[in-house]
Design a protein around this motif. Structure first.
Motif, mmCIF file in Angstrom:
data_model
loop_
_atom_site.group_PDB
_atom_site.id
_atom_site.type_symbol
_atom_site.label_atom_id
_atom_site.label_comp_id
_atom_site.label_asym_id
_atom_site.label_seq_id
_atom_site.Cartn_x
_atom_site.Cartn_y
_atom_site.Cartn_z
ATOM 1 N N ASP A 1 0.851 -1.189 0.000
ATOM 2 C CA ASP A 1 0.000 0.000 0.000
ATOM 3 C C ASP A 1 0.891 1.245 0.000
ATOM 4 N N LYS A 2 0.804 2.042 -1.069
ATOM 5 C CA LYS A 2 1.681 3.200 -1.252
ATOM 6 C C LYS A 2 0.992 4.517 -0.881
ATOM 7 N N THR A 3 -0.089 4.410 -0.133
ATOM 8 C CA THR A 3 -0.805 5.610 0.305
ATOM 9 C C THR A 3 0.147 6.562 1.016
ATOM 10 N N VAL A 4 0.080 7.847 0.659
ATOM 11 C CA VAL A 4 0.922 8.858 1.311
ATOM 12 C C VAL A 4 0.243 9.290 2.609
ATOM 13 N N ASN A 5 0.871 8.959 3.717
ATOM 14 C CA ASN A 5 0.276 9.235 5.031
ATOM 15 C C ASN A 5 0.886 10.445 5.727
ATOM 16 N N ASP A 6 1.881 11.076 5.130
ATOM 17 C CA ASP A 6 2.597 12.142 5.841
ATOM 18 C C ASP A 6 2.638 13.473 5.105
ATOM 19 N N LEU A 7 1.615 13.747 4.295
ATOM 20 C CA LEU A 7 1.543 15.091 3.706
ATOM 21 C C LEU A 7 1.493 16.122 4.826
ATOM 22 N N ALA A 8 0.753 15.802 5.876
ATOM 23 C CA ALA A 8 0.839 16.531 7.139
ATOM 24 C C ALA A 8 1.485 15.548 8.104
ATOM 25 N N TYR A 9 2.650 15.930 8.669
ATOM 26 C CA TYR A 9 3.424 14.961 9.444
ATOM 27 C C TYR A 9 2.674 14.521 10.698
ATOM 28 N N ASN A 10 2.065 15.473 11.400
ATOM 29 C CA ASN A 10 1.282 15.113 12.578
ATOM 30 C C ASN A 10 0.069 14.285 12.144
ATOM 31 N N GLY A 11 -0.179 13.221 12.844
ATOM 32 C CA GLY A 11 -1.303 12.365 12.507
ATOM 33 C C GLY A 11 -0.967 11.251 11.532
ATOM 34 N N SER A 12 0.322 11.105 11.180
ATOM 35 C CA SER A 12 0.712 10.075 10.215
ATOM 36 C C SER A 12 0.342 8.682 10.694
ATOM 37 N N TYR A 13 0.542 8.409 11.989
ATOM 38 C CA TYR A 13 0.254 7.075 12.501
ATOM 39 C C TYR A 13 -1.244 6.792 12.549
ATOM 40 N N SER A 14 -2.041 7.824 12.779
ATOM 41 C CA SER A 14 -3.500 7.632 12.739
ATOM 42 C C SER A 14 -3.946 7.275 11.326
ATOM 43 N N ARG A 15 -3.345 7.948 10.351
ATOM 44 C CA ARG A 15 -3.711 7.671 8.960
ATOM 45 C C ARG A 15 -3.220 6.292 8.520
ATOM 46 N N SER A 16 -2.021 5.919 8.939
ATOM 47 C CA SER A 16 -1.526 4.597 8.533
ATOM 48 C C SER A 16 -2.304 3.484 9.246
ATOM 49 N N TRP A 17 -2.842 3.761 10.439
ATOM 50 C CA TRP A 17 -3.701 2.786 11.116
ATOM 51 C C TRP A 17 -4.940 2.501 10.270
ATOM 52 N N GLU A 18 -5.489 3.562 9.684
ATOM 53 C CA GLU A 18 -6.651 3.393 8.809
ATOM 54 C C GLU A 18 -6.288 2.561 7.579
ATOM 55 N N VAL A 19 -5.071 2.765 7.072
ATOM 56 C CA VAL A 19 -4.602 1.979 5.925
ATOM 57 C C VAL A 19 -4.516 0.502 6.300
ATOM 58 N N ILE A 20 -3.990 0.227 7.483
ATOM 59 C CA ILE A 20 -3.889 -1.160 7.941
ATOM 60 C C ILE A 20 -5.272 -1.793 8.029
ATOM 61 N N GLN A 21 -6.198 -1.101 8.681
ATOM 62 C CA GLN A 21 -7.539 -1.658 8.889
ATOM 63 C C GLN A 21 -8.261 -1.883 7.567
ATOM 64 N N LYS A 22 -8.084 -0.982 6.632
ATOM 65 C CA LYS A 22 -8.699 -1.134 5.306
ATOM 66 C C LYS A 22 -8.199 -2.403 4.636
ATOM 67 N N ASN A 23 -6.886 -2.630 4.691
ATOM 68 C CA ASN A 23 -6.312 -3.799 4.031
ATOM 69 C C ASN A 23 -6.653 -5.095 4.758
ATOM 70 N N LEU A 24 -6.720 -5.047 6.088
ATOM 71 C CA LEU A 24 -7.117 -6.242 6.831
ATOM 72 C C LEU A 24 -8.556 -6.635 6.500
ATOM 73 N N ALA A 25 -9.416 -5.640 6.293
ATOM 74 C CA ALA A 25 -10.806 -5.924 5.938
ATOM 75 C C ALA A 25 -10.900 -6.518 4.529
ATOM 76 N N GLU A 26 -10.081 -5.987 3.614
ATOM 77 C CA GLU A 26 -10.117 -6.464 2.225
ATOM 78 C C GLU A 26 -9.390 -7.792 2.049
ATOM 79 N N HIS A 27 -8.396 -8.041 2.889
ATOM 80 C CA HIS A 27 -7.587 -9.266 2.771
ATOM 81 C C HIS A 27 -7.456 -9.899 4.154
#
Length: 363
Positions: free
Chosen positions: A209-235
């Motif tokens: 998953d190449k989603t850019v999570n750090d266009l705004a540096y603060n909150g990067s881990y919250s955004r990448s958590w969403e990426v993880i959950q999305k992929n776990l749901a799909e796979h």
């Protein structure tokens, strides 16, 4: 008579030139005999002063923001050679060792990081004060069971997607250099792509998953958590999640460290595995941290077995960094901003081989 005098002068000049050429040839011959192949490299403009070896270590935490200059895109699947030379060599073909005097610059020091507490064939830096018996945990089986049938079982993502590498191995850096980039051929994404390809070549299905999570540096881990959950749901077959980063190490005097290993005659960016811990249970949502630890210990052990020196000491810290997503979650740092993109890609490929050997060898 004048013609005779002119002729004699010409003979004298010619004789003088011949003597000078003969003397120069004698001196040059002696120099080449003394310096050997080095003399030919110097004559070709390839010899420069190299940085001394160092055992100094600085910085083991998560990296700050990062980026680099654009690089040509390679579509043939091959790793480009961007000045790869033997580790600590004083020869950097194709690059200058002299920075532009009109730009502020600093020194890059190439080092190989080691140390820590010995566990089996590798080292761990344990800052948790948890009293965890790492040697005992290494003997425990991880809760990961990879089928290797091509189905998606591994997720690779990047909390700090824009962290970038350098284009050239030049021995210096400019203080105004960019350390973040949206050119994913020059960022941690490129290393992740090599990691994914190496795993897939062994039959392990991967989502990168190449989603850019750090266009705004603060909150990067919250955004990448969403990426993880999305992929776990799909796979739902995903068992291993890998957050691939790059580090940054700069001394107070402005020296940037470039952790590097030589693997099979080629430079690779040293990598570091990080395992989180919540021994006190204060977070309340990270009860399975020991399962991650067991897997990461196995990966570190296999890495040292296959490619000694590639890995920095494993980091075991009181941290979470989204590693509470699965029982096979890990964070990997690949090099620093002064490692080249090619070195990072090479490391990505090696990490893929290490992980494949580890995951497919688990009971």
């Amino acid at each position: 008579m004048q013609k005779l005098i002119g002729f004699v002068k010409n003979i004298v000049v010619l004789a003088s030139v011949c003597v000078c050429v003969w003397c120069a040839w004698e001196s040059l011959g002696a120099w080449f005999s003394e310096r050997g192949g080095e003399a030919f490299l110097f004559a070709a403009g390839m010899g420069i002063e190299g940085a001394p070896e160092s055992e100094t270590e600085q910085g083991t935490g998560l990296p700050p923001e990062s980026s680099a200059v654009p690089e040509e895109v390679h579509t043939d699947g091959a790793l480009p050679d961007d000045g790869v030379v033997p580790f600590h060599s004083d020869l950097l073909p194709g690059f200058t060792a002299t920075p532009d005097p009109n730009r502020s610059s600093g020194t890059v020091e190439e080092i190989q990081l080691d140390g820590g507490t010995p566990i089996d064939n590798f080292f761990v830096r344990d800052s948790t004060e948890s009293g965890t018996d790492l040697a005992a945990e290494l003997l425990e089986s991880p809760d990961v069971h990879i089928k290797g049938d091509g189905s998606v079982e591994v997720l690779i993502y990047h909390t700090h997607t824009s962290e970038a590498y350098s284009k050239e191995d030049s021995g210096f850096y400019y203080t105004d250099m960019e350390t973040r980039t949206q050119n994913q051929d020059m960022s941690v994404v490129a290393a992740g792509e090599e990691l994914a390809k190496a795993l897939e070549s062994r039959g392990i299905g991967v989502v990168h998953d190449k989603t850019v999570n750090d266009l705004a540096y603060n909150g990067s881990y919250s955004r990448s958590w969403e990426v993880i959950q999305k992929n776990l749901a799909e796979h739902p077959g995903i068992q291993v999640t890998i957050d691939l980063h790059r580090d940054s190490m700069t001394t107070e005097s402005g020296v940037k460290y470039k952790p590097t290993a030589q693997i099979e005659g080629r430079k690779a960016a040293q990598a570091m595995l990080l395992a989180g811990c919540d021994a006190s249970g204060d977070w309340g949502d990270f009860p399975d941290w020991e399962w991650n630890l067991r897997l990461i210990l196995r990966v570190q052990q296999k890495a040292q077995e296959l490619y000694p020196g590639l890995m920095r000491p494993m980091s075991f810290s009181n941290s979470k960094y989204n590693m509470n997503a699965t029982r096979g979650s890990m964070l990997i740092e690949v090099g620093t901003e002064v490692n080249t993109a090619a070195e990072a890609r090479y490391t990505g490929r090696l990490l893929g081989e290490i992980l494949a050997e580890t995951l497919l060898g688990l009971e």
